[in-house]
Scaffold this motif. Structure first.
Motif, PDB file in Angstrom:
ATOM      1  N   LYS A 283      26.103  18.491  10.752  1.00 32.02           N
ATOM      2  CA  LYS A 283      27.498  18.925  10.624  1.00 32.02           C
ATOM      3  C   LYS A 283      27.609  20.369  10.176  1.00 32.02           C
ATOM      4  CE  LYS A 283      29.353  14.308   9.780  1.00 32.02           C
ATOM      5  NZ  LYS A 283      30.128  13.425   8.866  1.00 32.02           N
TER       6      LYS A 283
ATOM      7  N   GLU B 110      27.523  17.285  16.521  1.00 28.26           N
ATOM      8  CA  GLU B 110      28.103  15.971  16.346  1.00 28.26           C
ATOM      9  C   GLU B 110      27.153  14.982  15.672  1.00 28.26           C
ATOM     10  OE1 GLU B 110      29.420  14.630  20.147  1.00 28.26           O
ATOM     11  OE2 GLU B 110      30.853  16.290  20.457  1.00 28.26           O
ATOM     12  N   ASN B 111      25.884  15.072  15.932  1.00 24.06           N
ATOM     13  CA  ASN B 111      24.926  14.099  15.393  1.00 24.06           C
ATOM     14  C   ASN B 111      23.534  14.735  15.323  1.00 24.06           C
ATOM     15  OD1 ASN B 111      23.808  13.778  18.130  1.00 24.06           O
ATOM     16  ND2 ASN B 111      25.732  12.671  18.524  1.00 24.06           N
TER      17      ASN B 111
ATOM     18  N   GLN C   2      21.621  15.937  18.508  1.00 21.96           N
ATOM     19  CA  GLN C   2      21.958  17.226  19.107  1.00 21.96           C
ATOM     20  C   GLN C   2      21.137  18.364  18.484  1.00 21.96           C
ATOM     21  OE1 GLN C   2      26.229  17.855  19.022  1.00 21.96           O
ATOM     22  NE2 GLN C   2      26.531  16.640  20.888  1.00 21.96           N
TER      23      GLN C   2
ATOM     24  N   ASN D 228      19.918   8.554  19.795  1.00 20.52           N
ATOM     25  CA  ASN D 228      21.018   8.359  20.732  1.00 20.52           C
ATOM     26  C   ASN D 228      20.674   7.260  21.724  1.00 20.52           C
ATOM     27  OD1 ASN D 228      23.287   8.587  22.260  1.00 20.52           O
ATOM     28  ND2 ASN D 228      23.003  10.750  22.787  1.00 20.52           N
TER      29      ASN D 228
END
Length: 558
Positions: free
Chosen positions: A409, A414-415, A418, A358
Motif C-alpha cells: 500500500k 493493490e496487493n 503486484q 493471486n
C-alpha cells in the motif's frame, strides 16, 4: 669375697650386660657400695680395676654398635640391642666410632648396687665375657664379620637371580616351586639346582620386542612413504559406477580430497590435492553435488569438478521464467519433458504458496515469481516436487524478510503480488541495480492516474515477449499493440495479472526503494547502456537514434 693379689674380685653378673633395661641404675650420680659394707672400711678402687671396667664397657659398646648397625641383604637390620655407653642420653651415631673422651671416665653407676653378694652367681669364663645371645632358635642370625658384610660377586649374583626369579613368578602367576624359606620369611635357594627362567616369560618378552620393533618400523615406513613417495592414485576416468558427491561450502582442497576418497572416487586425498594444485582452475572448484565415477584418477576428478556443466546442481538465474525452470529440472533429473510443469500446475496449492498469492484465473502460471533464483544442489533423492517446494519456500521466506506484504500500500499497489510483478518487470528490462531503481520509478509513474502520455499503459516489450514465449528485441510494434492479451502491456493499461519471471534480490530491493527521479521513458541505444528521460520528446530523439543503429546493423549483416 676372695682376694687375688691384694685385690678384691667382683664377678660379673648377667644383669650388667642388660643394664639398659634398668634405668634406675643409669640415673645414680656416683658409685655406691652394697649396704652390707656400710660402716666397714671402704676399699678404694685401684687403677687396674678401673681399666678393667673401662675395658668391659668398651667391649659391650662395640658389640651393641655392631649388632645395631648389622645389615642383611643391603637393608638395615635391627638386632634388638640398644647401645650402652657412658652417657645414656648421648647414644651412638650411625657413622661414629667409640668416643675416646670416655676412655678414662669413671662409670656413672654401680652395676652391683643392690645385688646380694652371697647369691649364686653365674660363672664366667673370664672377666668381661658376653653371653651368647644367638643360641636360642627364635633369635636373629648372628651378624657377619665386618669383612663379610658385603656380598661376594658370586653371592650377589645368586641373590639378584633369586630376586629376578621371584619377580618372574609374580609376573607369570607362578607359585612356590619347592625352594626352602630362609629365616625371616626370605625365600631363596639353599644349595639346590639353579632355577631356570620360564620359557613363557621369554616368549612374552620376545613378542613384546617384536611388536615394538614392528610397530615402530611400520610407522616409520608410513611416515617416509607419505613424506617422500608419490601419493597413491588411480588411472583412467573411472569404472562404470557413478556416485553423487556433495562438496560443502567453505571446503578446502584437503577436505574435498578426503570426501572423494571416502566415496571411492580417488585413491588418496593427497593425490587429489596435488592434481588440483596442478590445474589452473583447481582452486576455483565450487561447492555442490558432483556426479563422479568411482576409481577415477585425481586429475580426471579435478577436470570434471572444474566444469560448471558437470556440477550436479540446478541454478535459477535472476529473472528466469518458470517455463525455463521446468525444462531445467526435467533435464537434471532425467525426467520426460513436461513432467515438472504438469506437477506445478496440478499441485500448485500444495507446494507452499503464501496466502496472499493471486488466484486470478487469468494467471498464465500460478507459481510464476515464486521459484526463487539461486543454486539448488541435487541429490539422488531429489524429485520435481521436492525442488518446487524448496524454491517456493525460499521465495516466501525472502518476501517475508523484505516485508513485501506490508509495503504494497505504501507503494500505491493493490496487493503484495503486484510488488512481485513490478519487480519481475524491472528485472526483465534493467541491467543493473541503478537501472532497476530508475525502472521501478518509470513503472510507478506510468501507473498514476495523472499519466496522460501513455494513458497508464506500461508498454514494456518484455510483457509481449512473455506472452509469445520469446525474447526478441526487434519486433513489429504495430502488431504488438494490436495483440490483445492480459499480459500485453502495449495493449492493456495497468500491470499484468502476475509476474513475468522470478525477480532476484536486487530487483526486489529496487522495487521497494525506487529512484524518485520523475523518470517516464527509457531506451537502450547501444544495447548496453540504458538511458532514462522525463519527457516524451527526449524519448523520441533516443528512439530515432536507436532505430538508426539497428538499420545500420542490418545493412552490415550484423
Amino acid at each position: 669375697m676372695p682376694y687375688v693379689d691384694g685385690q678384691q674380685q667382683y664377678p660379673q653378673e648377667p644383669q650388667y650386660q642388660e643394664q639398659q633395661q634398668y634405668p634406675q641404675y643409669q640415673e645414680q650420680p656416683q658409685y655406691q657400695q652394697h649396704p652390707q659394707y656400710q660402716g666397714q672400711p671402704q676399699y678404694q678402687q685401684e687403677p687396674q680395676y678401673q681399666q678393667q671396667v673401662q675395658y668391659q664397657q668398651q667391649t659391650h659398646q662395640q658389640q651393641a654398635y655392631q649388632q645395631h648397625q648389622e645389615t642383611y641383604g643391603g637393608q638395615g637390620w635391627d638386632t634388638g640391642q640398644v647401645p650402652v655407653g657412658p652417657d645414656q642420653n648421648r647414644g651412638f651415631e650411625p657413622n661414629a666410632g667409640f668416643d675416646p673422651q670416655y676412655a678414662n671416665a669413671a662409670p656413672s653407676a654401680d652395676p652391683y648396687a643392690g645385688a646380694d653378694p652371697y647369691a649364686q652367681q653365674q660363672a664366667s669364663g673370664y672377666p668381661g665375657e658376653a653371653p651368647d645371645l644367638y643360641g636360642t632358635p627364635e633369635a636373629f642370625p648372628p651378624p657377619r664379620p665386618p669383612g663379610r658384610r658385603h656380598l661376594e660377586p658370586e653371592e650377589r649374583w645368586q641373590e639378584e637371580e633369586v630376586k629376578a626369579d621371584e619377580a618372574e613368578d609374580s609376573f607369570l602367576g607362578g607359585g612356590d616351586d619347592g625352594d626352602d624359606d630362609e629365616p625371616g620369611g626370605r625365600r631363596g635357594r639353599s644349595g639346590g639346582k639353579p632355577k631356570k627362567r620360564s620359557g613363557m616369560a621369554c616368549l612374552i618378552a620376545a613378542v613384546v620386542i617384536v611388536g615394538v620393533l614392528g610397530g615402530g618400523g611400520y610407522y616409520g615406513y608410513s611416515y617416509i612413504k607419505d613424506k617422500f613417495a608419490s601419493a597413491e592414485d588411480f588411472a583412467g576416468s573411472g569404472i562404470d559406477e557413478t556416485v553423487d558427491v556433495e562438496i560443502p561450502k567453505g571446503a578446502g582442497l584437503g577436505q574435498m580430497g578426503r570426501i572423494l576418497k571416502q566415496a571411492g572416487v580417488v585413491a588418496s586425498a593427497q593425490a587429489f590435492v596435488d592434481a588440483a594444485n596442478a590445474n589452473p582452475k583447481g582452486k576455483a572448484i565450487q561447492p555442490g553435488v558432483y556426479p563422479l565415477k568411482k576409481k577415477m584418477s585425481a586429475a580426471s576428478a579435478v577436470e570434471v569438478m572444474t566444469d560448471p556443466s558437470k556440477l550436479h546442481v540446478l541454478t535459477i538465474s535472476e529473472g528466469m521464467r518458470n517455463t525455463t525452470v521446468y525444462d531445467a529440472i526435467d533435464r537434471k533429473l532425467e525426467k520426460p519433458a513436461g513432467t515438472t510443469k504438469d506437477i506445478a500446475f496440478r499441485e500448485a496449492k500444495n507446494l507452499g504458496l503464501p496466502a496472499w498469492a493471486n488466484n486470478d484465473p487469468k494467471l498464465m502460471d500460478p507459481l510464476e515469481g515464486f521459484l526463487y533464483p539461486m543454486r539448488y544442489d541435487l541429490t539422488k533423492d531429489s524429485t520435481p516436487e521436492s525442488l518446487l517446494k524448496q524454491m517456493v519456500k525460499n521465495a516466501t521466506d525472502k518476501y517475508g524478510e523484505l516485508g513485501v506484504e506490508g509495503k504494497a500500500k505504501e507503494l500505491g499497489l493493490e496487493n503484495p503480488i503486484q510488488v512481485i510483478t513490478v519487480a519481475s518487470l524491472v528485472n526483465a528490462e534493467g541491467k543493473n541495480h541503478d537501472d532497476f531503481r530508475k525502472m521501478s520509478e518509470v513503472v510507478y509513474n506510468r501507473l498514476k492516474k495523472t499519466n496522460d502520455v501513455t494513458n497508464r499503459k506500461i508498454q514494456f516489450d518484455s510483457t509481449y515477449n512473455y506472452v509469445k514465449g520469446t525474447s526478441e528485441i526487434n519486433f513489429n510494434l504495430t502488431e504488438a499493440k494490436a495483440f490483445v492479451h492480459p499480459y500485453n502491456t502495449h495493449n492493456v493499461a495497468g500491470l499484468p495479472p502476475g509476474p513475468i519471471g522470478n525477480p532476484g534480490l536486487d530487483a526486489l530491493t529496487a522495487t521497494l526503494s525506487p529512484d524518485h527521479g520523475g523518470w517516464m521513458f527509457f531506451v537502450s541505444v547501444d544495447g548496453d547502456k540504458t538511458t532514462f528521460t522525463k519527457t516524451y520528446d527526449e524519448h523520441l530523439k533516443l528512439v530515432d537514434e536507436f532505430q538508426a543503429r539497428q538499420k545500420q546493423k542490418t545493412e552490415n549483416g550484423g
